[in-house]
Structures are given as C-alpha cells and as structure tokens.
Design an enzyme around this catalytic site. Sequence first.
Site, PDB file in Angstrom:
ATOM      1  N   ASP A 324      31.111  48.019  49.194  1.00 59.98           N
ATOM      2  CA  ASP A 324      30.838  46.651  49.612  1.00 59.98           C
ATOM      3  C   ASP A 324      30.909  45.700  48.415  1.00 59.98           C
ATOM      4  O   ASP A 324      30.511  46.054  47.301  1.00 59.98           O
ATOM      5  CB  ASP A 324      29.443  46.625  50.238  1.00 59.98           C
ATOM      6  N   GLU A 353      35.930  46.473  48.701  1.00 55.65           N
ATOM      7  CA  GLU A 353      36.053  45.200  49.395  1.00 55.65           C
ATOM      8  C   GLU A 353      36.316  44.110  48.359  1.00 55.65           C
ATOM      9  O   GLU A 353      35.407  43.674  47.655  1.00 55.65           O
ATOM     10  CB  GLU A 353      34.774  44.886  50.182  1.00 55.65           C
TER      11      GLU A 353
END
Length: 615
Positions: A324, A353
């Site tokens: 993330d 990400e």
Amino acid sequence: MKEVFLMVCMVLLCVPIMAQVDRVEPPFWWIGMNNPQVQVMLYGKDIAQYSPELSGVEILDVHRTENSNYLFITLNTDGVKAGKFEIQLKDGDNLKQAIPYEFKERRPNSADRASYDASDLVYLLMPDRFANGNPKIDSHPDVVEKVNRKLDGGRHGGDIQGIIDHLDYIEELGATAIWSTPMCEDNDEKYSYHTYAQSDVYKIDPRFGTNEDYRRLASELHKRDMKLIFDYVTNHWGITHWMMKDLPTYDWIHQFPGYGQTNYRTTTQMDPNVSQYDYRYCMDGWFVKSMPDLNQKNPLVLNYLTQNAIWWIEYADLDGFRVDTYSFNDKEGIAKWTKAITVEYPNFNIVGEVWMHDQAQMAYWQKDSKIGAIQGYNSNLPTVMDFTLHDAIMEVFKVENPTWNTGIIQLYENFVNDFLYPDINNILIFAENHDTPRINELYPNFEDYQLAMTLIATVRGIPQIYYGSEIGMGGDKDKGDGDIRRDFPGGWQGDSRTAFTAKGRNEVQNKYFNFSKKLFNWRKNASVIHTGKTIQYVPEQEVYAYFRITEEETVMVILNNNKTSIKLPLDRFAENLKGFQQGKEVLTDTTIKLGNELTIGPKKSMILELENNIH
C-alpha cells in the site's frame, strides 16, 4: 504488632522483583534463513535496566532507546538447531524473568517459493464485504467496533472462513490468486473494516478469524494450485496501534511535532526542483490523521517492518505482496525493505501501489529502472500498478465524439510508452480496485464490460479484477467508499439470493459471470498472452487491433468501440496475418475465415486464435 510489621517488610525485601515482559516480537523465528540475524524486541515496564542472556544462541547486540520499556536484542541463528530456548533477563546475577523463545524449521524450499506472475489472474476482495462464514466472531470483545451491516462504512462481518467457503466460486471464475485487503487487527473506533490502520501487525483481526485461520486460507488455496497475496502497509499504522501509546523512540513516527498532513504529491520524490518543505510533507506527512506515518529512516523501524514481512511469508506460506502507498515511504528505506525480502526470497513478487498518472513517473519505481537510474535510484520493486491504463479505461468506452487524442486511441497511446518499463510483463493491470469507481457504474452496459475485460485479459502484464464486477455489481464512489465496497450477494445468512451459484444468480448476473468465466479460463492456459510480444496498430474508425505473438502461437484481438458494426479491412495487418487462413474466435467458439475484411459488431470484442500457418 510492630514486630509483625517489621517481619513482613523483611520478607518482602527478600523476594526478588520480577520483570514483566508484555510483548515479544517476532514471537518466534526460523533457522536456515539467508540472513541469520534476527532482532527480537521485548516490551515491558522498565526492562531496559536488565541484561539479556540466551544459552546456545549468540547475542550480537543489545540496543536500548530513550524509552526504558524496550529492549532490542540481535541474535545470530547461524548454527542454531531448531528448538525452544529461554531469553533470561538478569540484574547482575539475579534472574528477573525467563522468556520462552522458539526457533523453528523452515518449510522445504521455502526460499525458492514461486510467486504470482503474468500467467495469473488476481481476484481482489475485501474480507469484510465478501462472505460471512463465522457469524460468532462478528463483534469480538477484544476490539471496539462491532458489526453494523446497515452502515456503509461499518463492519459487516465478512471473514476468512467466508473466503474459504467460496474458493470453488473464485476458482470456477478462472482466478488463480487472491489479493485480500489487509487482515491484521485494526482497532479503530469506526471505519475499521478496510484495515489499513492496523493496531497489531502480528495478529489477524479477530473479526476475520485467527492467525491459524489465515494460514489455513493459504493452505486451501495451495491445494487448488492458487496463490495468496498479502496486502502489506509499510507507510503507516493506525493511531490505535499499541506502540502509539508508548513509542520506542520519538522518531519511530514522523512528528511535526505530532500530526502533520501529507500533501499527497508523490511526484516530489523525484522532482529535481522540489522544495524541502514540499518533499518533507509528502514523505513524512500522515496519510490521514488516524494513521501515524512510520519513519523508515530509523533503522529500528525499518528492521521491524522487514522482519514482520518475512515472518508473515514464513508463517502463512505466502505467495506475494501488494504494498500500500509504496511511493509515500522514505524511498531509500523502502528500497532496502524490498531488497531484503527479495534477497531472502528471489522469486517473490511484490507489487507497489504507485498511484501516478504518467508512465515515466511510474516506471521510475520499478526495479532496475533506467529513469530511476538518472537520479541513482533503484527501488528494487519488481512490479508497479498500471494506473495510466486504468485512467484510460475509465474514459475510452464512453467517449461520444472521438478526436485525435480521445477515444480508443488512449489505449494505444498508453502502450506506446511500454519502452519506459524495465519489465513490462511484470506490471499489474486493472480496470478498477477498492479505491476507484466501479467499472459497472461507469459503464452500465454489458458490452462495455466485455470490452474492458477483453482488454485486461489479453494485453501484457498481470491482470487484476475486483470482486463482484464479474456478476455486474455496481457502486457509486460519489456516495462514498462504502458503496463501491458492497456486500457480495449470498455471502450472509438471510440474503435473499446468492450469486455464488448459477441457480442463485439472476439472468443478468449469469450473463456477466458466464462471459467472465469463459474469458478468464481461456486466459489461464494461453501462454501467448502470458509471455508473447505485442504488436499494435493505430486505431482507425474507433477500432483497436493488436496481436500477441510467440514462435508457436499468434492471437489477434479486436475491440470495436462504435455503437454500430464496422467492416474492418484486413490488408493493413498483412505482416501478422500472413500465412493464416482462419481463426478460432475464443468468445463464441466459432471459426472465422480471414478474407479481405472482417465485420465486427457494435461494441464488440473478438479474440482470434490464428490457424493454418503455411510456414
């Protein structure tokens, strides 16, 4: 009476004061690791005053911080046999506490484990919204937020057992890997269902199940030759994380002092003209007020995160990571974290990400990027997410009046920039995820879903789909994230219908599912899509055609973005059609003769496995 009081006092003085260790992390470790060192963190009231000893294991370093409640003990496992040991805390010769610790045997070939790649189809789901397999744990006493299915942003009760119960469905669809949003404990007062604000990174959230349940999920997937991808969060924890009440060091998190909001401008990470003010607030700022930003420049923090990631790989037998907010981390620190994991597991895939809207900026973050090398930077990150392709998909199928640079040409232009990536087959491609608009909300017509999924299933990279879209599920992001994270129908006791079975699905849901199942199961065995070279043609008449080619196979893909049928002349594709007389159309199981032109229906896609090569 006075004599009795004095005797009691003397007895109490003779009783040794015992140390009290409340936490040991990692709770155990493994022998035979590539890196034989492990740093064990002990937490308890004033334990830094004691000296640790460990018979049979070499202590390389004992690190104390300004907080006397922590001890960091670095151990050398080289030559250590698997078994149970004791970490003894002493005050001089006096034993204050003996803490059990175990070194375990690794699984055979653990270091060489395979991972996900372009041959896989990744199914992204949110555990709380997929299926409730064990209603007894919906509102666990150890956490604050209780189940409230009526609240879009509340806990709905989905769990690990619910995923296990419906692996048949995911496998039938053609998916080969599951990416679940985080499952570690998130003890926020509200909106904890997404679990990106974790409160204990060594513990599965009890509303999802136990650590053993999570390990069982991986095992059940492996029985089906499927994979489990762990969503790891390196950038931040939740404000309720147990350490936030008693930080090991002041600089364990970024402080301004206290809270400082990120500017979300991750382009500052590579901007040669950036101000230090903007750079700091991008990298060090908190993602939101309830998520303190971790300081990967602090060696203790970085080592803690590295060991925790490796611990989960070994413990749960994981097949990969999705990380993330990768580009919000300290970029040198996250590069070290990534390298440490991929050195320990050379085949382990990690997708970061990197939510940017420019291919050069995204390619900067992939391992061995020549763009990153301009600034002497290498992230060591094997995979990035193709957000520019996602951006294009969000627009191209609804353009009413295409122009020179709008319409289906946007897909073509995205792939023009493939030269920027050092490993183009190892990027994650997607039409949507848990943070973006639902594709079926943007495109309510089934034909547009067909076009988008045909694209995702046939271009280079690792395709990822989002739970529920394969049955036509929508959701309006303008109404909030809860609406794009709806409950999967049939996942809860009392649901009026279940979409997990053909009989339970309605006609529209079966239409979506049957198309998706056919497409994705074909892709599963289509090596030409996994590794083939791409040849694309500039779109004409709002029709996009491209080929995927290996020495053994050739596939032609055609996307007609018009609301009317198009007669497509084939002469311009001669360099790739030469020697082929026909093609098997994958989606309809029909054989199509290749003549001078090909008729493509309105808003239709075709996948042609070319046949009768005379060479």
